[in-house]
Design an enzyme around this catalytic site. Structure first.
Site, PDB file in Angstrom:
ATOM      1  N   LYS A   1      18.885  -4.733 -33.890  1.00  0.00           N
ATOM      2  CA  LYS A   1      18.119  -5.986 -33.779  1.00  0.00           C
ATOM      3  C   LYS A   1      16.556  -5.805 -34.064  1.00  0.00           C
ATOM      4  O   LYS A   1      16.155  -6.473 -34.783  1.00  0.00           O
ATOM      5  CB  LYS A   1      18.525  -6.411 -32.463  1.00  0.00           C
ATOM      6  CG  LYS A   1      18.241  -7.876 -32.463  1.00  0.00           C
ATOM      7  CD  LYS A   1      18.464  -8.331 -30.716  1.00  0.00           C
ATOM      8  CE  LYS A   1      19.977  -7.995 -30.136  1.00  0.00           C
ATOM      9  NZ  LYS A   1      20.177  -8.812 -28.842  1.00  0.00           N
TER      10      LYS A   1
ATOM     11  N   HIS B   1      14.692   6.382 -29.504  1.00  0.00           N
ATOM     12  CA  HIS B   1      13.156   6.599 -29.351  1.00  0.00           C
ATOM     13  C   HIS B   1      12.511   6.505 -30.490  1.00  0.00           C
ATOM     14  O   HIS B   1      11.089   7.232 -30.495  1.00  0.00           O
ATOM     15  CB  HIS B   1      12.803   7.558 -28.379  1.00  0.00           C
ATOM     16  CG  HIS B   1      13.554   7.366 -26.944  1.00  0.00           C
ATOM     17  ND1 HIS B   1      14.517   8.210 -26.609  1.00  0.00           N
ATOM     18  CD2 HIS B   1      13.060   6.782 -25.979  1.00  0.00           C
ATOM     19  CE1 HIS B   1      14.747   7.808 -25.359  1.00  0.00           C
ATOM     20  NE2 HIS B   1      14.007   6.925 -24.980  1.00  0.00           N
ATOM     21  N   HIS B   2      12.934   6.478 -31.709  1.00  0.00           N
ATOM     22  CA  HIS B   2      12.085   6.233 -33.122  1.00  0.00           C
ATOM     23  C   HIS B   2      10.808   5.393 -32.928  1.00  0.00           C
ATOM     24  O   HIS B   2       9.909   5.656 -33.520  1.00  0.00           O
ATOM     25  CB  HIS B   2      13.099   5.819 -34.181  1.00  0.00           C
ATOM     26  CG  HIS B   2      13.202   4.427 -34.285  1.00  0.00           C
ATOM     27  ND1 HIS B   2      14.342   3.810 -33.608  1.00  0.00           N
ATOM     28  CD2 HIS B   2      12.830   3.786 -35.319  1.00  0.00           C
ATOM     29  CE1 HIS B   2      14.269   2.504 -33.856  1.00  0.00           C
ATOM     30  NE2 HIS B   2      13.365   2.191 -34.848  1.00  0.00           N
TER      31      HIS B   2
ATOM     32  N   LYS C   1      19.260  -1.235 -22.891  1.00  0.00           N
ATOM     33  CA  LYS C   1      19.559  -2.463 -21.986  1.00  0.00           C
ATOM     34  C   LYS C   1      20.046  -1.618 -20.655  1.00  0.00           C
ATOM     35  O   LYS C   1      20.251  -0.427 -20.702  1.00  0.00           O
ATOM     36  CB  LYS C   1      21.184  -2.531 -22.684  1.00  0.00           C
ATOM     37  CG  LYS C   1      21.743  -3.700 -22.234  1.00  0.00           C
ATOM     38  CD  LYS C   1      20.926  -5.262 -22.671  1.00  0.00           C
ATOM     39  CE  LYS C   1      21.337  -5.722 -23.897  1.00  0.00           C
ATOM     40  NZ  LYS C   1      20.965  -7.001 -24.279  1.00  0.00           N
TER      41      LYS C   1
ATOM     42  N   LYS D   1      13.415  -1.256 -25.798  1.00  0.00           N
ATOM     43  CA  LYS D   1      13.250  -2.718 -25.166  1.00  0.00           C
ATOM     44  C   LYS D   1      14.719  -3.227 -25.010  1.00  0.00           C
ATOM     45  O   LYS D   1      15.660  -2.978 -25.855  1.00  0.00           O
ATOM     46  CB  LYS D   1      12.537  -3.638 -26.084  1.00  0.00           C
ATOM     47  CG  LYS D   1      12.337  -5.090 -25.735  1.00  0.00           C
ATOM     48  CD  LYS D   1      11.071  -5.057 -24.969  1.00  0.00           C
ATOM     49  CE  LYS D   1      10.812  -6.653 -24.386  1.00  0.00           C
ATOM     50  NZ  LYS D   1      11.613  -6.829 -23.090  1.00  0.00           N
TER      51      LYS D   1
ATOM     52  N   SER E   1       9.959 -11.892 -26.839  1.00  0.00           N
ATOM     53  CA  SER E   1       9.473 -10.777 -25.907  1.00  0.00           C
ATOM     54  C   SER E   1       8.143 -10.373 -26.541  1.00  0.00           C
ATOM     55  O   SER E   1       7.532  -9.832 -25.670  1.00  0.00           O
ATOM     56  CB  SER E   1      10.771 -10.136 -25.680  1.00  0.00           C
ATOM     57  OG  SER E   1      11.425 -10.686 -24.441  1.00  0.00           O
TER      58      SER E   1
HETATM   59  N1  GLU Z   1      18.629  -9.791 -23.572  1.00  0.00           N
HETATM   60  C1  GLU Z   1      18.198 -10.359 -24.844  1.00  0.00           C
HETATM   61  C2  GLU Z   1      18.773  -9.648 -26.173  1.00  0.00           C
HETATM   62  O1  GLU Z   1      19.863  -9.150 -25.890  1.00  0.00           O
HETATM   63  C3  GLU Z   1      16.609 -10.158 -24.831  1.00  0.00           C
HETATM   64  C4  GLU Z   1      16.028  -8.709 -24.789  1.00  0.00           C
HETATM   65  C5  GLU Z   1      14.496  -8.801 -24.803  1.00  0.00           C
HETATM   66  O2  GLU Z   1      13.792  -9.523 -24.928  1.00  0.00           O
HETATM   67  O3  GLU Z   1      14.141  -7.357 -24.726  1.00  0.00           O
HETATM   68  O4  GLU Z   1      18.328  -9.732 -26.999  1.00  0.00           O
END
Ligand code: GLU
Length: 477
Positions: free
Chosen positions: A96, A66-67, A108, A72, A364
């Site tokens: 990422k 949560h930094h 996730k 997402k 996204s």
């Molecule tokens: N599921 C994709 C990933 O692993 C996209 C995640 C997203 O757009 O939030 O990067």
């Protein structure tokens, strides 16, 4: 055993994190906070099958860091989904997002089902109930946690999530931004479907464009003529294969569940897709050899291997058989920590997942921004840009006329070719390209500075940014 073939996928990610952490100056406490998974929500809920039977569904959502907020990451539907797996994948999302400067923490989610075992109506019931459970526990919202497609999900599931969330939120104005990867008519952006595969292509292209690095691998500069094997023809694998083929690479091997096919002279991707549509399998494609064990495709001779399926595909027991000079991780976690070491020691270049498949979350981010600003990207500037370009071209034309003393004939196609404003898709694709090009330089520079491989370089760069994020929160000195 998890799908990664060892006890814990999350541990694997942390082993690779630790290899990089020694190159950073951060105190152990801060490093421990960065790598730990902040929240995991696990729920079981009943659904009524079409047959009338009741079934308990197990579902998960992990928020790793949560930094930055919101968190997402995608939602996957696969029988093997478990808490450890979503924690690992959420961690990869954190790293990422940091690498591509997308201001989110990682998350996730997953539902432990094989989607092919359920009807469309059942999938809708499962998705809506899952969303409701997330909303009840504050695990979804435009400023809280924003899901997206992942393995086994797509635009349809995102629409159900959006609709369910909208019906329970007390902030309907921003509800569109509660999920990304939506269809274009429901607040999605053009280019999101192809984004991850396009990003994979940009990343591989960047790597292949550096002559010095290619020479060290015994390869020539550029993608043209490179022999490529792709594992997985889902959204990511298909688009990655399509874009590399369009830029002159030769697809020599393709793998799917049912097996793999190989032709050293090249396979035409679209022809293979048509063949699969007609026969239900990629096998028996004219001119190609069949490999009945799909995993054997990983051992095929090629320049670049693109694993684009699930995690844990290249392990210590098969890493020695990999013949590729470059492994481009389109999937998340396709190489285990021990295999990563074996391949790196052998001088194989690994373009790491946390960089290479970041195109999806990058686009996204553009979608989320569009939803919060309530305006289509480029809507206010497109016409203005077109008029501006037209004015510049007309001035050039007038100057040339003046010089020549007579009217010059500007070829009729020049004006429409040059005087256009950027469409949403143009903006998305150029924003994606710029991000992938810049981030490749960044991870390569980091790797060189620390005399290490690209994955460690990427981790170091990411850890530094997250540490800065925590410091900005005033939590750490
Ligand atoms: N599921 C994709 C990933 O692993 C996209 C995640 C997203 O757009 O939030 O990067």
């Amino acid at each position: 055993m998890s799908a990664s073939g060892t006890s814990s996928f999350f541990k694997q990610v942390n082993i690779m994190f630790d290899r990089a952490a020694v190159h950073t100056p951060h105190p152990t406490g801060l490093l421990n906070q960065i790598k730990s998974c902040n929240s995991v929500y696990q729920v079981g809920f009943p659904i009524v099958r079409d047959s009338g039977k009741i079934e308990v569904i197990r579902a998960f959502r992990a928020e790793h860091s949560h930094h930055k907020q919101p968190t997402k990451g995608g939602i996957r539907y696969a029988a093997v989904v478990n808490a450890d797996e979503v924690m690992a994948l959420a961690a990869l999302m954190t790293y990422k997002c940091a690498i591509v400067d997308v201001p989110f923490g990682g998350a996730k989610g997953g539902i432990a089902i094989n989607r092919h075992d359920y009807s469309e109506k059942e999938l809708e019931r499962i998705t809506r109930r899952y969303t409701f459970e997330l909303a009840r526990k504050n695990f979804i919202g435009p400023g809280v946690d924003v899901p997206a497609p992942d393995y086994g999900t797509g635009a349809q599931e995102m629409t159900w999530i959006l609709d369910t969330y909208t019906s329970v939120t007390d902030n309907p104005l921003d509800a569109l931004a509660c999920v990304t990867g939506k269809p274009v008519g429901h607040g999605g952006v053009r280019g999101r479907v192809e984004a991850t595969g396009r990003g994979v292509f940009f990343g591989i292209r960047e790597a292949c464009d550096i002559e010095e690095d290619m020479k060290a691998l015994g390869l020539s500069k550029g993608l043209k003529g490179k022999r490529i094997v792709v594992q997985g023809l889902g959204n990511v694998g298909y688009h990655a294969a399509k874009f590399v083929e369009e830029s002159g690479a030769i697809i020599t091997g393709l793998a799917e569940y049912e097996g793999a096919i190989y032709n050293p002279d090249g396979l035409k991707l679209e022809d293979v897709m048509v063949h699969r549509l007609g026969t239900g399998t990629i096998l028996d494609f004219p001119g190609a050899h069949n490999l009945t064990r799909s995993a054997d495709a990983l051992d095929l001779p090629c320049d670049i291997l693109i694993p684009a399926a699930l995690e844990g595909q290249i392990r210590s027991d098969n890493a020695d058989r990999v013949q590729a000079k470059i492994v481009a991780e389109a999937a998340n976690g396709p190489i285990t920590a021990s295999a990563d070491k074996l391949l790196s020691d052998r001088g194989v270049m690994i373009i790491p997942d946390m960089y290479l498949n970041a195109g999806g979350v990058t686009v996204s981010y553009f979608e989320w921004l569009r939803n919060l600003s309530h305006v289509r990207l480029g809507r206010m500037s497109r016409r203005f840009e077109a008029h501006n370009a037209r004015r510049i071209l007309q001035s050039v034309e007038a100057l040339v006329d003046q010089r020549l003393g007579s009217p010059s004939a500007m070829p009729s196609q020049i004006m429409p070719d040059l005087a256009f404003g950027a469409s949403e898709e143009d903006l998305v694709n150029s924003g994606l390209e710029d991000t992938m090009v810049g981030a490749y330089q960044e991870i390569r520079d980091s790797a060189r500075r620390h005399k290490t491989d690209l994955r460690t370089g990427a981790f170091v760069s990411s850890i530094d940014k997250i540490a800065k994020g925590y410091k900005q929160l005033g939590i750490f000195p």
